[in-house]
Design a protein around this motif. Structure first.
Motif, PDB file in Angstrom:
ATOM      1  N   SER A 349      43.384 -64.665  80.938  1.00 32.21           N
ATOM      2  CA  SER A 349      42.564 -63.618  81.404  1.00 32.21           C
ATOM      3  C   SER A 349      42.769 -62.623  82.321  1.00 32.21           C
ATOM      4  N   ASP A 350      43.102 -63.374  83.507  1.00 29.20           N
ATOM      5  CA  ASP A 350      43.595 -62.812  84.612  1.00 29.20           C
ATOM      6  C   ASP A 350      44.890 -61.645  84.417  1.00 29.20           C
ATOM      7  N   ILE A 351      45.631 -62.076  83.436  1.00 28.73           N
ATOM      8  CA  ILE A 351      46.907 -61.514  83.205  1.00 28.73           C
ATOM      9  C   ILE A 351      46.464 -60.255  82.019  1.00 28.73           C
ATOM     10  N   VAL A 352      45.792 -60.685  81.254  1.00 34.77           N
ATOM     11  CA  VAL A 352      45.600 -59.740  79.899  1.00 34.77           C
ATOM     12  C   VAL A 352      44.462 -58.674  80.337  1.00 34.77           C
ATOM     13  N   LEU A 362      47.989 -55.005  73.238  1.00 35.79           N
ATOM     14  CA  LEU A 362      48.929 -56.170  73.054  1.00 35.79           C
ATOM     15  C   LEU A 362      49.165 -56.645  71.635  1.00 35.79           C
ATOM     16  N   HIS A 363      50.158 -56.481  71.286  1.00 32.54           N
ATOM     17  CA  HIS A 363      50.705 -56.693  69.851  1.00 32.54           C
ATOM     18  C   HIS A 363      50.548 -58.375  69.610  1.00 32.54           C
ATOM     19  N   ASP A 364      50.864 -59.004  70.751  1.00 40.54           N
ATOM     20  CA  ASP A 364      51.079 -60.518  70.675  1.00 40.54           C
ATOM     21  C   ASP A 364      51.004 -61.056  72.082  1.00 40.54           C
ATOM     22  N   ILE A 365      50.830 -62.511  72.252  1.00 43.66           N
ATOM     23  CA  ILE A 365      50.917 -63.086  73.388  1.00 43.66           C
ATOM     24  C   ILE A 365      51.228 -64.530  73.093  1.00 43.66           C
ATOM     25  N   ILE A 366      52.290 -65.229  73.563  1.00 40.05           N
ATOM     26  CA  ILE A 366      52.855 -66.250  73.414  1.00 40.05           C
ATOM     27  C   ILE A 366      52.955 -67.023  74.590  1.00 40.05           C
ATOM     28  N   THR A 367      52.261 -68.360  74.726  1.00 41.78           N
ATOM     29  CA  THR A 367      52.473 -69.145  75.888  1.00 41.78           C
ATOM     30  C   THR A 367      53.392 -70.565  75.508  1.00 41.78           C
ATOM     31  N   SER A 368      53.938 -70.853  76.623  1.00 42.91           N
ATOM     32  CA  SER A 368      54.740 -72.051  76.571  1.00 42.91           C
ATOM     33  C   SER A 368      54.098 -73.069  77.715  1.00 42.91           C
ATOM     34  N   ALA A 369      54.756 -73.956  78.172  1.00 44.18           N
ATOM     35  CA  ALA A 369      54.246 -74.903  79.185  1.00 44.18           C
ATOM     36  C   ALA A 369      54.344 -74.238  80.568  1.00 44.18           C
TER      37      ALA A 369
END
Length: 392
Positions: A349-352, A362-369
């Motif tokens: 949320s701090d980023i978005v 934002l079309h998409d947001i993908i997170t990894s480790a």
């Protein structure tokens, strides 16, 4: 060579193993190397102590109690080294030569810890310091801890601040393995692995080196993982290469977003494999993938969009469970790479939120480790990059 050797709980889990650890340190000292030792609590001592705290206690008392495991280990190992004719001394919080200091917020006081660590390094020709892992000293002299995997953190942090050539993590595994030897057949040791690879594996369950420790690794500091039965601190195991960097970057070329829809794709074995294999066989690189219950989205170079759409359309026609394919382009992707990002509560949320405040979709947001990828319209890429860079 200046080496910080960390012995994990398993490698100090019995008198015989303490003797083995002391033998390896004594051999390295005899060969003329400067050695500092970081010791974890013997075996499962820390967990056992925590299990026995069945009463209400504050953090200060709890830290005092669990510190007894490491305090015992350094005394045992110091005594074993002395028995071999090695000048050694143990260091623990509260001592005037203790190096690891935290501030009022519980974070490592970098300047003070570096200063104290260099003071310890200056004494390495005189004696081997045996340092309690996991523990730190607060500004008021109280005992604090460095969290899960804290002994690894102590070792790599001190290796960095003591200007060591190498940090050796002595544990109960043969270094980093190609897979869990208790589950897969033919698992073997990986001779080298990058910090980025290992941090991602560590955040996803690989218990080799704590992720928090690897954040202290710099490019010129070698970190190696060896099995306690190996007996030689200066060879073997897995070498961890490179350094982890906090990074915010914008992909230079635009992407196309190609979405395949179908009925409960997520629950249909083989669908994702057939779609990705079709692209791979045509040598179309997939930059990222996102999936929902009824969709799979592939992000590819915009120049490959038309060809990729046709390839995936053939798969849609061939499989009854798929219904349609569509393309959206051009898109930009801003990637934030920074250690424990998705593991910090509220970080997404701090980023978005600032991006939403700027009226950027934002079309998409993908997170990894260890990363967050933000997909926006190509025209919004530079603004998204600037906003995100300001955050970090």
């Amino acid at each position: 060579m200046r080496v910080v050797a960390k012995f994990g709980g398993t490698s100090l889990g019995s008198g015989d193993r303490i003797n083995r650890a002391a033998d390896s340190v004594a051999a390295a000292v005899e060969d003329g190397h400067q050695i500092a030792v970081v010791a974890s609590a013997m075996g499962s001592t820390t967990d056992d102590l925590l299990d026995e705290i069945t009463f209400d206690t504050d953090e200060r008392d709890q830290a005092q109690i669990v510190s007894m495991g490491e305090r015992t280990s350094v005394r045992m190992l110091k005594a074993a080294l002395s028995a071999r004719g090695v000048d050694a001394r143990f260091l623990e919080p509260g001592g005037e030569d203790w190096p690891v200091i935290t501030d009022e917020y519980g974070e490592v006081d970098v300047e003070e810890t570096r200063r104290r660590a260099l003071e310890v390094a200056d004494t390495l020709d005189d004696a081997v310091p045996v340092i309690t892992g996991f523990l730190a000293e607060g500004p008021d002299g109280s005992i604090t801890t460095l969290g899960r995997g804290g002994s690894d953190t102590t070792a790599v942090m001190l290796g960095k601040y003591m200007d060591a050539d190498e940090v050796v993590i002595v544990t109960d595994v043969e270094g980093v393995m190609t897979g869990d030897p208790n589950v897969v057949e033919g698992a073997r040791n990986v001779g080298e692995i990058s910090v980025d690879e290992l941090r991602n594996l560590s955040f996803r369950g690989a218990e080799v080196v704590a992720p928090s420790a690897l954040s202290y690794k710099e490019g010129d500091l070698t970190v190696r993982v060896v099995h306690y039965q190996h007996g030689d601190l200066l060879s073997g195991g897995t070498s961890i290469e490179g350094e982890f960097q906090n990074l915010v970057d914008l992909r230079e070329q635009p992407l196309a977003c190609i979405t395949v829809a179908g009925r409960a794709i997520r629950n249909q074995p083989g669908v994702f494999q057939s779609l990705s294999a079709a692209l791979g066989e045509s040598e179309i690189n997939i930059d990222a993938v996102a999936s929902g219950l009824d969709t799979v989205t592939f992000y590819v170079d915009v120049d490959e969009a038309e060809r990729a759409e046709n390839i995936l359309h053939r798969e849609v026609v061939a499989r009854d469970e798929l219904s349609s394919v569509t393309v959206d382009e051009p898109l930009a992707v801003v990637r934030v790479t920074g250690g424990e990002l998705p593991n910090q509560p509220g970080i997404i949320s701090d980023i978005v939120n600032p991006i939403a405040d700027a009226r950027i979709n934002l079309h998409d947001i993908i997170t990894s480790a260890t990363s967050v990828a933000l997909f926006v319209d190509w025209d919004d890429g530079e603004d998204t990059l600037e906003i995100t860079q300001d955050l970090f």
